[in-house]
Design a protein around this motif. Structure first.
Motif, PDB file in Angstrom:
ATOM      1  N   PHE A 196      40.861  25.113  76.585  1.00 23.92           N
ATOM      2  CA  PHE A 196      39.734  24.550  76.944  1.00 23.92           C
ATOM      3  C   PHE A 196      39.654  23.189  76.442  1.00 23.92           C
ATOM      4  CE2 PHE A 196      39.019  29.213  76.735  1.00 23.92           C
ATOM      5  CZ  PHE A 196      38.356  29.372  77.996  1.00 23.92           C
ATOM      6  N   ALA A 197      39.225  22.425  76.948  1.00 21.00           N
ATOM      7  CA  ALA A 197      38.719  20.857  76.694  1.00 21.00           C
ATOM      8  C   ALA A 197      37.347  21.019  75.983  1.00 21.00           C
ATOM      9  CB  ALA A 197      38.719  19.877  77.795  1.00 21.00           C
ATOM     10  N   ILE A 198      37.199  20.211  75.043  1.00 19.66           N
ATOM     11  CA  ILE A 198      35.946  20.277  73.942  1.00 19.66           C
ATOM     12  C   ILE A 198      35.161  19.013  74.655  1.00 19.66           C
ATOM     13  CG2 ILE A 198      34.889  19.893  71.656  1.00 19.66           C
ATOM     14  CD1 ILE A 198      36.569  22.490  72.142  1.00 19.66           C
ATOM     15  N   TYR A 199      33.783  19.507  75.132  1.00 18.49           N
ATOM     16  CA  TYR A 199      32.755  18.593  75.484  1.00 18.49           C
ATOM     17  C   TYR A 199      31.472  18.764  74.409  1.00 18.49           C
ATOM     18  CZ  TYR A 199      34.980  17.296  79.789  1.00 18.49           C
ATOM     19  OH  TYR A 199      35.906  16.955  80.717  1.00 18.49           O
ATOM     20  N   ALA A 200      30.707  17.630  74.588  1.00 17.29           N
ATOM     21  CA  ALA A 200      29.547  17.656  73.803  1.00 17.29           C
ATOM     22  C   ALA A 200      28.054  17.325  74.813  1.00 17.29           C
ATOM     23  CB  ALA A 200      29.506  16.561  72.579  1.00 17.29           C
ATOM     24  N   LYS A 201      27.042  17.998  74.418  1.00 23.31           N
ATOM     25  CA  LYS A 201      25.942  17.705  75.424  1.00 23.31           C
ATOM     26  C   LYS A 201      24.784  17.601  74.437  1.00 23.31           C
ATOM     27  CE  LYS A 201      23.286  19.411  79.236  1.00 23.31           C
ATOM     28  NZ  LYS A 201      22.855  18.122  79.601  1.00 23.31           N
ATOM     29  N   GLU A 202      23.924  16.854  74.673  1.00 20.07           N
ATOM     30  CA  GLU A 202      22.907  16.438  73.843  1.00 20.07           C
ATOM     31  C   GLU A 202      21.897  17.832  74.253  1.00 20.07           C
ATOM     32  OE1 GLU A 202      20.728  12.805  74.121  1.00 20.07           O
ATOM     33  OE2 GLU A 202      22.602  11.808  74.072  1.00 20.07           O
ATOM     34  N   ILE A 203      21.493  18.254  72.851  1.00 21.54           N
ATOM     35  CA  ILE A 203      20.279  19.484  73.339  1.00 21.54           C
ATOM     36  C   ILE A 203      19.306  18.818  74.074  1.00 21.54           C
ATOM     37  CG2 ILE A 203      19.049  21.013  71.872  1.00 21.54           C
ATOM     38  CD1 ILE A 203      20.981  20.621  69.618  1.00 21.54           C
ATOM     39  N   ASN A 204      18.848  19.744  75.161  1.00 26.22           N
ATOM     40  CA  ASN A 204      17.497  19.434  75.956  1.00 26.22           C
ATOM     41  C   ASN A 204      17.593  18.183  76.519  1.00 26.22           C
ATOM     42  OD1 ASN A 204      16.269  21.770  74.967  1.00 26.22           O
ATOM     43  ND2 ASN A 204      15.508  20.877  73.107  1.00 26.22           N
ATOM     44  N   SER A 205      18.611  17.742  77.036  1.00 28.62           N
ATOM     45  CA  SER A 205      19.032  16.534  77.765  1.00 28.62           C
ATOM     46  C   SER A 205      19.498  16.834  79.110  1.00 28.62           C
ATOM     47  CB  SER A 205      20.002  15.576  77.009  1.00 28.62           C
ATOM     48  OG  SER A 205      20.105  14.528  77.619  1.00 28.62           O
TER      49      SER A 205
ATOM     50  N   LYS B 241      21.520  14.624  80.607  1.00 28.53           N
ATOM     51  CA  LYS B 241      22.522  13.675  80.746  1.00 28.53           C
ATOM     52  C   LYS B 241      23.709  14.625  80.639  1.00 28.53           C
ATOM     53  CE  LYS B 241      21.193  10.048  77.343  1.00 28.53           C
ATOM     54  NZ  LYS B 241      21.392   9.469  76.043  1.00 28.53           N
ATOM     55  N   PRO B 242      24.901  14.395  81.265  1.00 31.49           N
ATOM     56  CA  PRO B 242      26.161  15.333  81.715  1.00 31.49           C
ATOM     57  C   PRO B 242      26.985  15.453  80.270  1.00 31.49           C
ATOM     58  CG  PRO B 242      26.572  13.156  82.837  1.00 31.49           C
ATOM     59  CD  PRO B 242      24.893  13.219  82.239  1.00 31.49           C
ATOM     60  N   PRO B 243      27.616  16.479  80.038  1.00 33.39           N
ATOM     61  CA  PRO B 243      28.565  16.535  78.965  1.00 33.39           C
ATOM     62  C   PRO B 243      29.406  15.435  78.691  1.00 33.39           C
ATOM     63  CG  PRO B 243      28.221  18.711  80.381  1.00 33.39           C
ATOM     64  CD  PRO B 243      27.618  17.520  81.166  1.00 33.39           C
TER      65      PRO B 243
ATOM     66  N   GLU C 102      31.050  22.345  63.186  1.00 33.27           N
ATOM     67  CA  GLU C 102      30.942  21.546  61.805  1.00 33.27           C
ATOM     68  C   GLU C 102      32.440  20.811  61.869  1.00 33.27           C
ATOM     69  OE1 GLU C 102      28.816  20.642  59.557  1.00 33.27           O
ATOM     70  OE2 GLU C 102      27.534  21.728  60.798  1.00 33.27           O
ATOM     71  N   LEU C 103      33.364  21.515  62.396  1.00 31.11           N
ATOM     72  CA  LEU C 103      34.841  20.896  62.252  1.00 31.11           C
ATOM     73  C   LEU C 103      34.821  19.595  63.329  1.00 31.11           C
ATOM     74  CD1 LEU C 103      37.727  20.933  61.123  1.00 31.11           C
ATOM     75  CD2 LEU C 103      38.286  22.335  63.347  1.00 31.11           C
ATOM     76  N   PHE C 104      34.129  19.990  64.534  1.00 28.76           N
ATOM     77  CA  PHE C 104      34.151  18.913  65.777  1.00 28.76           C
ATOM     78  C   PHE C 104      33.474  17.711  65.164  1.00 28.76           C
ATOM     79  CE2 PHE C 104      35.513  22.869  68.312  1.00 28.76           C
ATOM     80  CZ  PHE C 104      36.796  22.820  68.014  1.00 28.76           C
ATOM     81  N   LYS C 105      32.584  17.752  64.328  1.00 28.53           N
ATOM     82  CA  LYS C 105      32.046  16.117  63.883  1.00 28.53           C
ATOM     83  C   LYS C 105      32.994  15.281  63.529  1.00 28.53           C
ATOM     84  CE  LYS C 105      27.729  18.490  62.326  1.00 28.53           C
ATOM     85  NZ  LYS C 105      26.706  18.648  61.385  1.00 28.53           N
ATOM     86  N   LYS C 106      34.136  15.608  63.150  1.00 33.73           N
ATOM     87  CA  LYS C 106      35.448  14.905  62.679  1.00 33.73           C
ATOM     88  C   LYS C 106      36.028  14.174  64.025  1.00 33.73           C
ATOM     89  CE  LYS C 106      37.358  17.454  58.840  1.00 33.73           C
ATOM     90  NZ  LYS C 106      38.714  18.001  58.316  1.00 33.73           N
ATOM     91  N   ILE C 107      35.663  14.714  65.334  1.00 33.50           N
ATOM     92  CA  ILE C 107      36.099  14.131  66.225  1.00 33.50           C
ATOM     93  C   ILE C 107      35.088  13.624  67.293  1.00 33.50           C
ATOM     94  CG2 ILE C 107      38.330  15.315  66.483  1.00 33.50           C
ATOM     95  CD1 ILE C 107      37.166  17.252  68.663  1.00 33.50           C
ATOM     96  N   GLY C 108      33.850  13.464  66.668  1.00 28.11           N
ATOM     97  CA  GLY C 108      32.549  12.897  67.395  1.00 28.11           C
ATOM     98  C   GLY C 108      31.600  13.691  67.886  1.00 28.11           C
ATOM     99  N   LEU C 109      31.452  14.969  67.693  1.00 29.97           N
ATOM    100  CA  LEU C 109      30.297  15.751  67.927  1.00 29.97           C
ATOM    101  C   LEU C 109      29.346  15.395  66.808  1.00 29.97           C
ATOM    102  CD1 LEU C 109      29.378  18.135  69.607  1.00 29.97           C
ATOM    103  CD2 LEU C 109      29.805  19.628  67.530  1.00 29.97           C
ATOM    104  N   LYS C 110      28.024  15.087  67.545  1.00 25.77           N
ATOM    105  CA  LYS C 110      26.786  14.555  66.758  1.00 25.77           C
ATOM    106  C   LYS C 110      25.945  15.612  66.285  1.00 25.77           C
ATOM    107  CE  LYS C 110      27.154  10.172  69.038  1.00 25.77           C
ATOM    108  NZ  LYS C 110      26.593   9.374  70.463  1.00 25.77           N
ATOM    109  N   ASP C 111      24.933  15.450  65.345  1.00 22.21           N
ATOM    110  CA  ASP C 111      24.311  16.474  65.005  1.00 22.21           C
ATOM    111  C   ASP C 111      23.190  17.126  66.076  1.00 22.21           C
ATOM    112  OD1 ASP C 111      25.134  16.674  62.289  1.00 22.21           O
ATOM    113  OD2 ASP C 111      23.828  15.061  61.874  1.00 22.21           O
ATOM    114  N   ASN C 112      22.796  16.211  67.101  1.00 18.07           N
ATOM    115  CA  ASN C 112      21.879  16.613  68.062  1.00 18.07           C
ATOM    116  C   ASN C 112      22.779  17.045  69.456  1.00 18.07           C
ATOM    117  OD1 ASN C 112      22.870  14.017  68.818  1.00 18.07           O
ATOM    118  ND2 ASN C 112      21.222  13.456  69.965  1.00 18.07           N
ATOM    119  N   GLU C 113      24.023  17.471  69.304  1.00 20.50           N
ATOM    120  CA  GLU C 113      24.642  18.015  70.296  1.00 20.50           C
ATOM    121  C   GLU C 113      25.565  19.172  70.117  1.00 20.50           C
ATOM    122  OE1 GLU C 113      26.684  13.730  72.079  1.00 20.50           O
ATOM    123  OE2 GLU C 113      27.794  14.844  70.311  1.00 20.50           O
ATOM    124  N   ILE C 114      25.305  20.130  71.395  1.00 21.81           N
ATOM    125  CA  ILE C 114      26.156  21.323  71.133  1.00 21.81           C
ATOM    126  C   ILE C 114      27.648  21.188  71.721  1.00 21.81           C
ATOM    127  CG2 ILE C 114      24.023  22.599  71.199  1.00 21.81           C
ATOM    128  CD1 ILE C 114      24.350  23.038  74.415  1.00 21.81           C
TER     129      ILE C 114
END
Length: 180
Positions: free
Chosen positions: A75-84, A86-88, A138-150
């Motif tokens: 799988f590719a990893i995506y990030a999405k803002e919570i309650n947004s 905006k596309p992932p 927690e690990l994916f924060k190293k590659i750009g996942l932000k606190d307000n994202e899933i």
């Protein structure tokens, strides 16, 4: 900046080797079929000692399936803002996830989905991590996942190893077959 500049020849060498491995592996399917693709992928990564997350994910999935783990895929990893609305956004990273339901792992639509807390991630590129979704977050924060994202997972279209591929891998790389 000085350290980065000093490492440029080494970085260029790694980039060149990875480019060669990717081009060569693409030719293997065309010339030798699915079993040659998987044998060659593992062999090239081993010989050239270079791989990125895509290669690690495909090799990890293959080893898992070789050893009887059926419910795993890349799988590719995506990030999405919570309650947004905006596309992932892509994090430009690939992993293996286990225990993903078949209806979410749709390789036709390749629609991103939110993993459950019980999905297991295997990420051999990023510190050899194996863990569930909360730890992966927690690990994916190293590659750009932000606190307000899933985290979101997007199924990747890949070749699927068949019986002949597994036999070829077992013969050439017997240590990958784990006896339990």
């Amino acid at each position: 900046p000085e350290e980065f500049a000093a490492k440029q020849p080494e970085i260029k060498d790694l980039e060149d080797r990875l480019k060669f491995v990717r081009c060569f592996v693409k030719s293997l399917y065309r010339d030798g079929g699915i079993s040659e693709h998987f044998r060659g992928l593992i062999g090239c990564v081993r010989a050239f000692k270079v791989a990125n997350c895509d290669e690690y994910a495909e090799i990890t999935k293959t080893i898992c399936r070789l050893n009887g783990i059926k419910n795993c895929d890349t799988f590719a990893i995506y990030a999405k803002e919570i309650n947004s609305r905006k596309p992932p956004r892509p994090l430009d990273h690939a992993v293996v996830a286990l225990n993903v339901s078949k209806n979410k792992n749709n390789k036709e639509s390749c629609k991103p989905f939110i993993p459950t807390k019980h999905n297991i991630f295997a990420d051999m590129w990023l510190d050899g991590f194996i863990g569930k979704t909360p730890q992966a977050r927690e690990l994916f924060k190293k590659i750009g996942l932000k606190d307000n994202e899933i985290i979101m997972l997007k199924p990747l279209k890949t070749y699927e190893p068949d019986k002949a591929a597994f036999e070829k891998i077992k013969n050439e790389f017997p240590k990958l077959s784990i006896k339990v």
